[in-house]
Design a protein around this motif. Structure first.
Motif, short mmCIF file in Angstrom:
data_model
loop_
_atom_site.label_atom_id
_atom_site.label_comp_id
_atom_site.label_asym_id
_atom_site.label_seq_id
_atom_site.Cartn_x
_atom_site.Cartn_y
_atom_site.Cartn_z
N ALA A 78 -6.27 -1.76 -8.32
CA ALA A 78 -7.26 -1.99 -7.26
C ALA A 78 -7.02 -3.38 -6.68
O ALA A 78 -6.69 -4.31 -7.43
CB ALA A 78 -8.67 -1.88 -7.83
N LEU A 79 -7.18 -3.50 -5.38
CA LEU A 79 -7.02 -4.82 -4.75
C LEU A 79 -7.96 -5.83 -5.41
O LEU A 79 -7.58 -6.98 -5.66
CB LEU A 79 -7.31 -4.70 -3.25
N LEU A 108 0.87 -1.18 0.00
CA LEU A 108 0.00 0.00 0.00
C LEU A 108 0.90 1.23 0.00
O LEU A 108 1.75 1.38 0.89
CB LEU A 108 -0.91 0.01 1.24
N GLN A 109 0.76 2.06 -1.03
CA GLN A 109 1.59 3.26 -1.14
C GLN A 109 0.76 4.50 -0.83
O GLN A 109 -0.32 4.39 -0.26
CB GLN A 109 2.20 3.33 -2.55
N LEU A 110 1.25 5.67 -1.21
CA LEU A 110 0.53 6.90 -0.87
C LEU A 110 -0.83 6.99 -1.53
O LEU A 110 -1.83 7.32 -0.88
CB LEU A 110 1.35 8.13 -1.31
N HIS A 111 -0.88 6.72 -2.83
CA HIS A 111 -2.10 6.99 -3.59
C HIS A 111 -2.98 5.76 -3.75
O HIS A 111 -4.16 5.89 -4.05
CB HIS A 111 -1.76 7.51 -4.99
N ALA A 112 -2.39 4.60 -3.66
CA ALA A 112 -3.12 3.37 -3.99
C ALA A 112 -2.26 2.16 -3.61
O ALA A 112 -1.19 2.32 -3.03
CB ALA A 112 -3.42 3.35 -5.49
N TYR A 113 -2.74 0.97 -3.98
CA TYR A 113 -1.90 -0.22 -3.83
C TYR A 113 -0.81 -0.18 -4.89
O TYR A 113 -0.91 0.52 -5.90
CB TYR A 113 -2.72 -1.50 -4.01
N TRP A 136 -1.05 1.70 -9.44
CA TRP A 136 -2.44 2.05 -9.19
C TRP A 136 -3.42 0.87 -9.23
O TRP A 136 -4.62 1.08 -9.47
CB TRP A 136 -2.92 3.10 -10.21
N ARG A 167 4.19 15.32 2.31
CA ARG A 167 3.74 13.96 2.03
C ARG A 167 2.22 13.92 1.83
O ARG A 167 1.71 13.32 0.88
CB ARG A 167 4.13 13.06 3.20
N LEU A 196 -10.24 0.29 1.20
CA LEU A 196 -9.80 -1.11 1.14
C LEU A 196 -9.83 -1.67 -0.29
O LEU A 196 -8.86 -2.28 -0.73
CB LEU A 196 -10.70 -1.98 2.05
N THR A 197 -10.91 -1.47 -1.00
CA THR A 197 -11.10 -2.19 -2.27
C THR A 197 -10.10 -1.77 -3.34
O THR A 197 -9.58 -2.61 -4.07
CB THR A 197 -12.51 -1.95 -2.85
N ASP A 198 -9.81 -0.45 -3.42
CA ASP A 198 -8.92 -0.01 -4.49
C ASP A 198 -7.71 0.75 -3.99
O ASP A 198 -6.86 1.16 -4.79
CB ASP A 198 -9.68 0.83 -5.52
N GLY A 199 -7.61 0.96 -2.68
CA GLY A 199 -6.44 1.62 -2.11
C GLY A 199 -6.41 3.13 -2.29
O GLY A 199 -5.44 3.79 -1.88
N ILE A 200 -7.44 3.69 -2.92
CA ILE A 200 -7.44 5.13 -3.22
C ILE A 200 -7.48 5.94 -1.91
O ILE A 200 -8.18 5.59 -0.97
CB ILE A 200 -8.67 5.45 -4.12
N ALA A 201 -6.72 7.03 -1.89
CA ALA A 201 -6.67 7.90 -0.71
C ALA A 201 -8.03 8.58 -0.51
O ALA A 201 -8.62 9.08 -1.47
CB ALA A 201 -5.57 8.94 -0.88
N ILE A 207 0.98 15.68 -1.28
CA ILE A 207 1.14 14.84 -2.48
C ILE A 207 0.05 13.76 -2.52
O ILE A 207 -0.51 13.48 -3.58
CB ILE A 207 2.57 14.23 -2.53
N ARG A 208 -0.27 13.21 -1.36
CA ARG A 208 -1.38 12.23 -1.33
C ARG A 208 -2.68 12.87 -1.81
O ARG A 208 -3.48 12.27 -2.50
CB ARG A 208 -1.59 11.70 0.09
N ASN A 213 -6.84 4.96 3.29
CA ASN A 213 -6.95 4.45 1.92
C ASN A 213 -8.11 3.45 1.89
O ASN A 213 -8.27 2.63 2.80
CB ASN A 213 -5.66 3.78 1.48
#
Lengths: 556, 97
Positions: free
Chosen positions: A97-98, A47-52, A95, B75, B9-14, B78-79, B7
């Motif tokens: 999605a899980l 898991l990174q800043l913007h997404a997985y 980017w 940080r 869960l499903t897609d990790g989007i912030a 940027i997120r 973030n």
């Protein structure tokens, strides 16, 4: 190249099914994040800043056109149209999605790829010289041994929960292009006086917050003993490596704290118990794996010389690219081509979906369907007939990937940094881009000559700054990005860790500072043949310190 | 001032907690002006984490600039925007469109 056998197919398919089930259970809320995190990491999902982020293994950096095309497909279908090639010869997507990852892994499995052991405290992707099987200075192709290590280390029950991650690199040449002395185990494939193949074995190299150059613990290990000896090393590490502090858990710390003589004694003692048992590699097995890596049948193409001569006259761009990005092949009618992923002002290591597909086409048409990822974040066409070089160049120009800067100052290694990474403390990529733009003139870059510049956005050193001729480390200081400069690092057969030159620079100052360093070098080198690293080793840091900081001392 | 971020869960989007739900932009995130409000946000985050809606839940420093909520640290900026080297990616991409 290596092809999966039935066992490999079943193994990867079983893992796809297993992880798909784990993802479904996670999405359904049946398992918690704490339970899921180690499972996803074992399958390359961060898991990174913007997404997985999904890191996909490219074993020893070798892949074919179909595989690269699939990576392009994944970039387009599941990601945002690009991928990032890494310093461990892998590729990352930023980017996904899980919920899409099971489908991505199924697509990868269809072309014999996976993301297993690209993270976690296990033995990671084994890396190798990107000119393996090609280089004229090579004793033998190191990749069969990397493949043997891959098979041995995949879900190895004893070594799946090590104190920390573990990286192995193999080179088959005296000139080390695989940076083996910065790895937990570095293997230098060589021949002894009797002409038998074996390895010089190095352990305890690494970068991160405590950079260390590996120590040689054995000058010649017969090839048959590869697995028993590596097992002995891993066993000693697994037993005595620190688990109380993750920053002191790598084998380099154990080697340092134990002392190289004592740890060698321990490894050798352990090996005595193992060496004549089931880990001894049968000659027939080694040769069978080796057969997978047999070079393509390279027909004579003597018309290449004349073709290259004429094309040179015709195109200055081609001529420059030939001089910089094309290296000698063991077959005189052929050459190895570096496809620079370091276009001026571009993101180091990034390639778009359509570029990946186009490169796959080129590899299939002109390169015997073989490609390499280099640890310097470029792609390699290892076998191209000299007669076809102009056609390859023209095709690369067409997709914007013909920058003739291999090994020059704009051929920068940079980690993703704070633009993507959850661990980063400063940005790396914009600094790389600005330096690349400052030195945009290829004429100026060639005048400077070989110069390896490497940038990391935090102390973990994924951008290899410790071993850059010029290294840049980004840190956060009082809420701002600050860039420390190290000089004199190197990651070849004369590996050294760079020295911090002085106070750091702001993001506005850093490019000027780099230019100042380069100008200082140009002013003091003995002649244009004296490379930056050689000049630095001759004169030391003083002239560079003087150039960077003398004004301050006087002002103060 | 603090805001709650995580973030998905499903897609990790912030995402940022805003107006009773998880918003994909930071602009109108709920602000905690005091310790009690911070505790309230933290409890919401813990509950959403336990309910497997979000991961990597954090309370972060924020300020209001021109009527819009902004994170303080680089940080988190940027997120909230996306990679500084690719304006076509991340939240900033939608904003530019």
């Amino acid at each position: 190249m290596y092809r999966y056998d039935e066992f490999d197919h079943d193994f990867v398919q079983a893992r796809v099914a297993e992880f798909s089930d784990q993802v479904q259970r996670r999405l359904a809320g049946e398992i918690t994040e704490d339970q899921f995190r180690p499972l996803r990491l074992m399958n390359g999902v961060y898991l990174q800043l913007h997404a997985y982020m999904l890191r996909i293994a490219v074993p020893y950096g070798t892949l074919n056109g179909k595989q690269l095309r699939m990576l392009g497909h994944i970039a387009r279908k599941y990601d945002k149209g690009y991928g990032h090639f890494t310093t461990r010869q892998n590729i990352q997507f930023n980017w996904p999605a899980l919920s899409d990852i099971p489908a991505i892994l199924a697509d990868l499995a269809s072309v014999e790829m996976h993301a297993i052991q690209t993270s976690g405290n296990c033995i990671r992707n084994v890396t190798a010289d990107h000119f393996a099987g090609v280089a004229a200075d090579e004793v033998a192709d190191p990749r069969p041994y990397a493949e043997i290590l891959r098979q041995w280390s995949s879900v190895h029950p004893e070594f799946s929960f090590l104190p920390r991650k573990f990286k192995i690199a193999v080179t088959g040449a005296e000139r080390d292009r695989a940076a083996i002395q910065t790895h937990d185990i570095g293997l230098h494939l060589k021949k002894n006086a009797a002409g038998e193949l074996g390895f010089a074995v190095y352990i305890g190299g690494g970068q991160g917050r405590t950079p260390m150059v590996a120590r040689k613990i054995r000058d010649f290990l017969p090839e048959a003993d590869l697995l028993s000896y590596c097992t002995a090393i891993l066993r000693v590490y697994n037993l005595y490596g620190r688990r109380d502090n993750k920053y002191k858990a790598r084998i380099k710390i154990l080697v340092h704290e134990t002392g190289v003589e004592e740890i060698t004694r321990q490894v050798e003692a352990e090996w005595q118990e193992l060496k004549d048992a089931e880990l001894k590699l049968p000659e027939a097995d080694i040769r069978a794996i080796e057969a997978y890596f047999a070079p393509p049948v390279l027909a004579g193409r003597p018309e290449g010389d004349q073709a290259v001569k004429l094309a040179r006259l015709d195109s200055k761009g081609f001529s420059e690219w030939l001089d910089q990005n094309v290296v000698t092949h063991r077959h005189p009618d052929y050459a190895a081509v570096t496809i620079s992923l370091k276009g001026i002002g571009e993101v180091p290591g990034d390639a778009s979906d359509s570029q990946m597909e186009a490169i796959a086409d080129i590899a299939e048409k002109y390169g015997f369907d073989e490609l390499r990822v280099s640890h310097e974040q470029n792609l390699i066409l290892p076998h191209v007939a000299r007669a076809d070089l102009k056609a390859v160049y023209d095709a690369l120009v067409g997709i914007g990937l013909a920058t003739a800067n291999s090994n020059l100052i704009s051929d920068i290694i940079a980690c993703p940094g704070l633009d993507y990474c959850a661990l980063a403390t400063a940005r790396s990529i914009p600094i790389a881009q600005e330096i690349s733009r400052r030195f945009a003139s290829l004429e100026r870059q060639r005048e400077i000559g070989e110069l390896k510049l490497k940038i990391s956005g935090c102390i973990n050193a994924c951008g290899h700054h410790h071993v850059g001729h010029i290294g840049i480390l980004g840190v956060e200081k009082k809420g701002s990005e600050l860039y420390q400069v190290t000089l004199g690092g190197s990651a070849d057969e004369n590996t050294s860790v760079g020295e911090i030159i002085g106070r750091g620079f702001s993001s506005e100052e850093i490019t000027d500072a780099i230019e100042q360093i380069v100008e200082t070098y140009l002013g003091l080198r003995l002649d244009p043949q004296e490379k930056f690293i050689d000049a630095y080793r001759r004169v030391g840091p003083a002239p560079f310190k003087e150039a960077l900081y003398a004004g301050e001392a006087k002002a103060a | 001032m603090k805001i709650l971020t995580a973030n998905r869960l499903t897609d990790g989007i912030a995402v940022w907690y805003a107006d009773g739900g998880w918003a994909e932009t930071v602009d109108h995130a709920d602000l905690a002006h005091d310790k009690a409000a911070e505790n309230r946000l933290e409890a919401i985050g813990a509950k959403a984490y336990a309910a497997n809606e979000v991961v990597d839940v954090n309370l972060i420093d924020a300020e209001v600039v021109n009527g819009v909520v902004q994170p303080v640290r680089l940080r988190e900026k940027i997120r909230a925007a996306g990679p500084t080297i690719r304006n076509d990616l991340g939240k900033q991409a939608a904003r530019a469109a």
